[in-house]
Design a protein around this motif. Structure first.
Motif, PDB file in Angstrom:
ATOM      1  N   THR A 177       0.841  -1.205   0.000  1.00 14.02           N
ATOM      2  CA  THR A 177       0.000   0.000   0.000  1.00 14.02           C
ATOM      3  C   THR A 177       0.873   1.250   0.000  1.00 14.02           C
ATOM      4  OG1 THR A 177      -0.234   0.150   2.408  1.00 14.02           O
ATOM      5  CG2 THR A 177      -1.845  -1.217   1.223  1.00 14.02           C
ATOM      6  N   ARG A 179      -2.311   4.715  13.149  1.00 14.00           N
ATOM      7  CA  ARG A 179      -2.443   3.302  12.802  1.00 14.00           C
ATOM      8  C   ARG A 179      -3.476   3.084  11.703  1.00 14.00           C
ATOM      9  NH1 ARG A 179      -1.260  -0.427  17.044  1.00 14.00           N
ATOM     10  NH2 ARG A 179      -2.802  -1.932  16.386  1.00 14.00           N
ATOM     11  N   ASN A 180      -3.146   2.212  10.777  1.00 11.63           N
ATOM     12  CA  ASN A 180      -4.117   1.761   9.786  1.00 11.63           C
ATOM     13  C   ASN A 180      -4.939   0.628  10.373  1.00 11.63           C
ATOM     14  OD1 ASN A 180      -3.942   3.307   7.432  1.00 11.63           O
ATOM     15  ND2 ASN A 180      -2.056   2.279   6.791  1.00 11.63           N
ATOM     16  N   ASP A 196       1.430  -0.301   8.180  1.00  6.19           N
ATOM     17  CA  ASP A 196       0.818  -0.327   9.511  1.00  6.19           C
ATOM     18  C   ASP A 196       0.357   1.064   9.949  1.00  6.19           C
ATOM     19  OD1 ASP A 196       1.195  -3.057   9.802  1.00  6.19           O
ATOM     20  OD2 ASP A 196       3.236  -2.796  10.548  1.00  6.19           O
ATOM     21  N   TYR A 197       1.016   2.103   9.428  1.00  2.00           N
ATOM     22  CA  TYR A 197       0.695   3.496   9.795  1.00  2.00           C
ATOM     23  C   TYR A 197       0.593   4.354   8.539  1.00  2.00           C
ATOM     24  CZ  TYR A 197       2.112   2.152  14.506  1.00  2.00           C
ATOM     25  OH  TYR A 197       2.194   1.535  15.719  1.00  2.00           O
ATOM     26  N   ARG A 198      -0.165   5.415   8.638  1.00  2.00           N
ATOM     27  CA  ARG A 198      -0.253   6.398   7.542  1.00  2.00           C
ATOM     28  C   ARG A 198      -0.067   7.796   8.131  1.00  2.00           C
ATOM     29  NH1 ARG A 198      -5.476   5.039   8.958  1.00  2.00           N
ATOM     30  NH2 ARG A 198      -6.776   6.803   9.560  1.00  2.00           N
ATOM     31  N   ASP A 217      -6.279  -3.114  10.832  1.00  2.00           N
ATOM     32  CA  ASP A 217      -5.738  -4.452  10.548  1.00  2.00           C
ATOM     33  C   ASP A 217      -6.809  -5.205   9.754  1.00  2.00           C
ATOM     34  OD1 ASP A 217      -5.041  -7.208  10.620  1.00  2.00           O
ATOM     35  OD2 ASP A 217      -3.749  -6.827  12.352  1.00  2.00           O
ATOM     36  N   GLU A 277       0.777   5.288   1.205  1.00  2.00           N
ATOM     37  CA  GLU A 277       0.072   6.185   2.122  1.00  2.00           C
ATOM     38  C   GLU A 277       0.526   7.611   1.836  1.00  2.00           C
ATOM     39  OE1 GLU A 277      -2.187   4.638   3.858  1.00  2.00           O
ATOM     40  OE2 GLU A 277      -1.451   2.638   3.337  1.00  2.00           O
ATOM     41  N   VAL A 329       0.765  -4.426   3.919  1.00  3.40           N
ATOM     42  CA  VAL A 329      -0.090  -3.301   4.284  1.00  3.40           C
ATOM     43  C   VAL A 329       0.706  -2.365   5.196  1.00  3.40           C
ATOM     44  CG1 VAL A 329      -2.309  -2.636   5.294  1.00  3.40           C
ATOM     45  CG2 VAL A 329      -2.034  -4.942   4.302  1.00  3.40           C
ATOM     46  N   THR A 344      -4.238   2.731  -1.034  1.00  2.00           N
ATOM     47  CA  THR A 344      -3.979   2.839   0.407  1.00  2.00           C
ATOM     48  C   THR A 344      -4.544   1.645   1.177  1.00  2.00           C
ATOM     49  OG1 THR A 344      -6.065   3.950   0.874  1.00  2.00           O
ATOM     50  CG2 THR A 344      -4.227   5.366   0.215  1.00  2.00           C
ATOM     51  N   ALA A 345      -4.133   1.533   2.451  1.00  2.00           N
ATOM     52  CA  ALA A 345      -4.654   0.468   3.316  1.00  2.00           C
ATOM     53  C   ALA A 345      -6.166   0.605   3.511  1.00  2.00           C
ATOM     54  CB  ALA A 345      -3.944   0.509   4.674  1.00  2.00           C
ATOM     55  N   ASN A 346      -6.640   1.831   3.664  1.00  2.00           N
ATOM     56  CA  ASN A 346      -8.088   2.012   3.838  1.00  2.00           C
ATOM     57  C   ASN A 346      -8.864   1.589   2.595  1.00  2.00           C
ATOM     58  OD1 ASN A 346      -8.785   2.823   6.501  1.00  2.00           O
ATOM     59  ND2 ASN A 346      -7.730   4.774   6.135  1.00  2.00           N
TER      60      ASN A 346
END
Ligand code: CTP
Ligand code: CA
Length: 226
Positions: A22, A129-130, A103-105, A132, A24, A101, A77-79
């Protein structure tokens, strides 16, 4: 492209594979990401297709082009990955989360390019934090659905991966040691240990990601028959 022989069938099964890394965003020209190329996940998607599955590949910024005959959903992105996985998983038999993925954005995304300042030699980024994704999926998982995770570790491979099987409610995790050059991130080869929820372990030799993918599909075809 040469195909590895696959023993086992996923005919009639709907398989979701996530792949890549991903991104971010920080501002319109910059983002945070990782070294994932998408090769491992793309090889799994191709192997599942070869085994007769209906395959949807959710791709996060891959460096390579998608295998023929699979449905592709591109996300960044992770979202976005979470939304796409949730929408697809309700109709799926199998989910393979090969994506790396973030872990943070960044806590905020600037709509203008961030400028450097002459009076500051350092800069601090605030990250949040993104979600999980596998944990979210575990709460909507129905009996019979098979969920496979990946764990890339630099140390304590087996114990770290075993914790992830439990915390993410997985049927299987594919653990690999990314501290060694030539395997894992952005390489053509990989060497993994398949770890099952019931404690079984199966370590592979160093071999191509296509060979690892063929083995994974064989294992999944056996699991889904149980
Ligand atoms: N994963 C996920 N959502 C996240 C982070 C990871 O679904 N926000 C998935 C990955 O796709 C992979 C598995 O969880 O299949 C393990 O990822 P990994 O990064 O090894 O585990 P984390 O839980 O993020 O733990 P850590 O990075 O702290 O080791
Ligand atoms: Ca992580």
């Amino acid at each position: 492209q040469s195909l590895e022989p696959i023993h086992g069938s996923l005919s009639g099964k709907k398989v979701i594979v996530t792949a890549g890394g991903t991104r971010e965003p920080l501002d319109p020209v910059r983002y945070l990401t990782n070294h994932s190329s998408g090769k491992m996940g793309f090889a799994v998607a191709a192997a599942a297709k070869q085994a007769g599955a209906d395959v949807t590949l959710i791709a996060a910024n891959p460096f390579i082009s998608a295998p023929n005959g699979v449905h592709v959903i591109n996300i960044e992105t992770a979202n976005e990955l979470l939304k796409a996985v949730e929408a697809q998983f309700v109709h799926a038999d199998i989910l393979v989360m090969a994506a790396a993925v973030a872990d943070y954005r960044p806590a905020t995304v600037s709509d203008k390019k961030i400028k450097k300042t002459t009076d500051n030699e350092t800069m601090t980024l605030k990250l949040v934090r993104n979600p999980d994704i596998l944990k979210e999926i575990s709460s909507i998982k129905k009996p019979g659905q098979v969920v496979v995770g990946f764990a890339a570790e630099t140390n304590d491979l087996i114990s770290n991966a075993q914790k992830k099987i439990k915390s993410k409610n997985l049927d299987l995790i594919v653990a690999n040691d990314v501290s060694q050059a030539g395997i894992g991130f952005n390489a053509d080869d990989n060497q993994v240990t398949f770890l099952f929820a019931d404690g079984r372990k199966d370590k592979t030799p160093v071999e191509s990601k296509k060979q690892v993918a063929a083995k994974l599909v064989e294992i999944i075809s056996k699991e889904i028959q149980k």
